[in-house]
Design an enzyme around this catalytic site. Structure first.
Site, short mmCIF file in Angstrom:
data_model
loop_
_atom_site.label_atom_id
_atom_site.label_comp_id
_atom_site.label_asym_id
_atom_site.label_seq_id
_atom_site.Cartn_x
_atom_site.Cartn_y
_atom_site.Cartn_z
N HIS A 10 -2.41 6.42 4.09
CA HIS A 10 -0.99 6.44 4.43
C HIS A 10 -0.38 7.75 3.94
CE1 HIS A 10 -1.52 2.39 5.61
NE2 HIS A 10 -0.75 1.76 4.73
N CYS A 31 0.81 -1.23 0.00
CA CYS A 31 0.00 0.00 0.00
C CYS A 31 0.85 1.28 0.00
CB CYS A 31 -0.96 -0.01 1.18
SG CYS A 31 -0.28 -0.75 2.67
N1 LIG Z 1 -4.90 -3.74 4.58
C1 LIG Z 1 -4.20 -3.13 3.62
O1 LIG Z 1 -4.19 -1.88 3.51
C2 LIG Z 1 -3.40 -3.92 2.65
C3 LIG Z 1 -3.32 -5.33 2.71
N2 LIG Z 1 -2.59 -6.01 1.76
C4 LIG Z 1 -2.50 -7.48 1.77
O2 LIG Z 1 -3.79 -8.03 1.45
C5 LIG Z 1 -4.00 -9.24 2.16
C6 LIG Z 1 -5.23 -9.13 3.05
O3 LIG Z 1 -5.01 -8.13 4.03
P1 LIG Z 1 -6.13 -7.70 5.08
O4 LIG Z 1 -7.46 -7.70 4.41
O5 LIG Z 1 -5.62 -6.49 5.70
O6 LIG Z 1 -6.08 -8.97 6.09
P2 LIG Z 1 -7.22 -9.51 7.07
O7 LIG Z 1 -6.50 -10.22 8.15
O8 LIG Z 1 -8.17 -8.44 7.44
O9 LIG Z 1 -8.02 -10.61 6.16
C7 LIG Z 1 -7.42 -11.83 5.79
C8 LIG Z 1 -8.36 -12.68 4.95
O10 LIG Z 1 -7.70 -13.94 4.68
C9 LIG Z 1 -8.63 -15.01 5.04
N3 LIG Z 1 -7.92 -16.21 5.49
C10 LIG Z 1 -7.19 -16.37 6.62
N4 LIG Z 1 -6.76 -17.64 6.72
C11 LIG Z 1 -7.24 -18.31 5.64
C12 LIG Z 1 -7.17 -19.66 5.18
N5 LIG Z 1 -6.51 -20.59 5.88
N6 LIG Z 1 -7.78 -19.98 4.02
C13 LIG Z 1 -8.46 -19.05 3.31
N7 LIG Z 1 -8.60 -17.76 3.71
C14 LIG Z 1 -7.99 -17.40 4.85
C15 LIG Z 1 -9.47 -14.43 6.15
O11 LIG Z 1 -10.66 -15.19 6.29
P3 LIG Z 1 -11.40 -15.39 7.73
O12 LIG Z 1 -12.16 -14.13 8.00
O13 LIG Z 1 -12.28 -16.55 7.48
O14 LIG Z 1 -10.33 -15.62 8.73
C16 LIG Z 1 -9.70 -13.02 5.63
O15 LIG Z 1 -10.73 -13.03 4.68
C17 LIG Z 1 -2.72 -9.52 2.95
O16 LIG Z 1 -1.91 -10.37 2.21
C18 LIG Z 1 -2.13 -8.13 3.11
O17 LIG Z 1 -0.76 -8.19 3.34
C19 LIG Z 1 -1.99 -5.33 0.74
C20 LIG Z 1 -2.02 -3.98 0.65
C21 LIG Z 1 -2.71 -3.18 1.62
N1 LIG Z 2 1.96 -3.74 5.63
C1 LIG Z 2 0.96 -2.78 5.13
C2 LIG Z 2 -0.19 -3.52 4.53
C3 LIG Z 2 0.19 -4.81 3.88
O1 LIG Z 2 -0.38 -5.80 4.19
O2 LIG Z 2 1.18 -4.76 3.02
P1 LIG Z 2 1.71 -5.99 2.14
O3 LIG Z 2 0.63 -6.42 1.24
O4 LIG Z 2 2.89 -5.45 1.42
O5 LIG Z 2 2.10 -7.11 3.08
C4 LIG Z 2 0.52 -1.90 6.26
O6 LIG Z 2 0.63 -2.38 7.34
O7 LIG Z 2 0.06 -0.78 6.11
#
Ligand SMILES: NC(=O)C1=CN([C@@H]2O[C@H](COP(=O)(O)OP(=O)(O)OC[C@H]3O[C@@H](n4cnc5c(N)ncnc54)[C@H](OP(=O)(O)O)[C@@H]3O)[C@@H](O)[C@H]2O)C=CC1
Ligand SMILES: N[C@@H](CC(=O)OP(=O)(O)O)C(=O)O
Length: 360
Positions: free
Chosen positions: A250, A153
């Site tokens: 951010h 992000c």
């Molecule tokens: N938040 C942000 O601003 C950003 C996040 N990211 C990336 O995006 C991804 C998601 O982040 P974020 O939404 O913040 O994370 P969250 O922890 O909020 O959500 C994670 C998701 O993964 C699912 N999950 C967990 N374990 C499993 C499993 N064993 N099998 C299938 N699904 C599973 C969860 O489902 P359940 O609810 O059922 O546990 C949930 O839907 C990450 O890889 C993160 O690094 C990238 C850029 C920015």
């Molecule tokens: N690490 C970022 C969000 C994130 O999950 O990044 P990445 O997809 O590169 O792991 C934050 O905490 O704001």
């Protein structure tokens, strides 16, 4: 008239997944067709499975949809595109299974960003990296599937103005960036309230090295054979990342040194940023903002609460452009971390892929 694409969402219950739900539910070009999350959520209705944290309600058609496990079976196989907001701990295996099932996958997870056959694309910066898709397809014997990753992000906000400046003024020799990152970046439940309220945490695991490396891939090029990437070699990037008590958005303080001598003036930099136009805008993608970069002249902007929704969260807002007496120019930018920094990038990438004929 382009046809409406059936969309699947992996990690649909998480912070990024919820943003996908909102963006896709109101999008004329997609219909939400399949939802996936962990086995803890599978079999429940979406409303029961998710801990909804968005300020808008769960869109009515999604509330009673049943959440599935993340396997390339059933409704997922009918999807034209699949978006992944999966936890990085599980993304590698699941995303590879979806790619092998010949599905078009757009991932937010970090797992494949460094892979040599996987484009890492910020849609307002390096959409030319889609050119690697035919090679990726040939390597994996795919006819319609591919895997595209979007960036971290903070990287997503940084590279848009850097790309504008690099295109106009040539190579950037040094970039030093300090971030102030919102808590939604850590997902849910993320950082504990006792750690973040009344506080700043000067560490986000793995974030600094991701920003430093991803910037070099994104601002680099697809090689002439269209089978790999040439990373920037002469640009040095140093990042310092902090977590701050902001919900979304951010903020990044950036100092830049150009190779070009004399370096561009403040006025030339502002004119360049304001004139910058990405391919997503030129192709008329639905979610592309009118201005990729909005330059604010006010002395105390950008601010997350006031500026994160600019361009519906797809614009990067830049302010405080001024001379730097160590490098050449310094500025402050703001990116919406779950829109341009995550789910919004995925949506805009899918729109670009459709415009480029990569989705039939
Ligand atoms: N938040 C942000 O601003 C950003 C996040 N990211 C990336 O995006 C991804 C998601 O982040 P974020 O939404 O913040 O994370 P969250 O922890 O909020 O959500 C994670 C998701 O993964 C699912 N999950 C967990 N374990 C499993 C499993 N064993 N099998 C299938 N699904 C599973 C969860 O489902 P359940 O609810 O059922 O546990 C949930 O839907 C990450 O890889 C993160 O690094 C990238 C850029 C920015
Ligand atoms: N690490 C970022 C969000 C994130 O999950 O990044 P990445 O997809 O590169 O792991 C934050 O905490 O704001």
């Amino acid at each position: 008239m382009t046809r409406v694409l059936k969309a699947g969402i992996l990690g649909a219950t998480g912070t990024v997944g919820q943003r996908f739900i909102l963006l896709l539910a109101e999008h004329p070009g997609f219909s939400i067709h399949a939802l996936g999350a962990s086995p803890r959520s599978a079999g429940k209705t979406y409303a029961k499975a998710t801990k909804w944290k968005m300020s808008q309600s769960i869109p009515a058609p999604v509330r009673d949809m049943i959440v599935h496990t993340c396997e390339p079976t059933g409704e997922f196989l009918d999807c034209d595109v699949v978006f992944s907001g999966l936890d990085a701990d599980v993304a590698s295996e699941i995303e590879m299974a979806f790619l092998k099932a010949d599905l078009a996958l757009f991932s937010n997870a970090k797992n494949y960003r460094t892979h040599e056959e996987v484009p890492l694309i910020v849609p307002l910066a390096n959409s030319s990296h889609f050119d690697l898709v035919p090679y990726q397809r040939s390597k994996h014997a795919l006819s319609k599937g591919f895997l595209i990753t979007n960036a971290n992000c903070s990287t997503s906000g940084l590279v848009v103005p850097l790309k504008a400046l690099q295109d106009r003024f040539g190579p950037l020799s040094k970039i030093v960036v300090t971030t102030m990152q919102a808590v939604s970046g850590a997902g849910y439940p993320g950082v504990s309230s006792l750690d973040i309220m009344d506080n700043v945490v000067p560490f986000i695991g793995g974030e600094e090295s991701k920003m430093e490396w991803e910037t070099l891939k994104i601002l680099g090029e697809v090689n002439p054979e269209l089978n790999g990437f040439t990373l920037l070699k002469n640009t040095k990037v140093s990042a310092t990342c902090n977590r701050v008590p902001v919900i979304d958005g951010h903020t990044e303080c950036v100092s830049i040194e150009f190779e070009q001598r004399p370096a561009p003036s403040v006025e030339e930099v502002i004119a360049c940023l304001e004139a910058y136009r990405s391919e997503a805008q030129a192709l008329g993608c639905h979610s592309a903002p009118e201005q990729a970069i909005i330059v604010s002249r006010e002395e105390d902007r950008p601010q997350p609460r006031l500026d994160r929704e600019n361009g519906k969260g797809y614009s990067v807002t830049v302010g405080r452009v001024r001379e730097c007496n160590v490098f050449d120019i310094k500025l402050t930018l703001l990116v919406h971390n779950t829109i341009l920094g995550a789910a919004g990038s995925g949506v805009l990438l899918a729109e670009l892929a459709q415009k480029k004929g990569l989705i039939a």
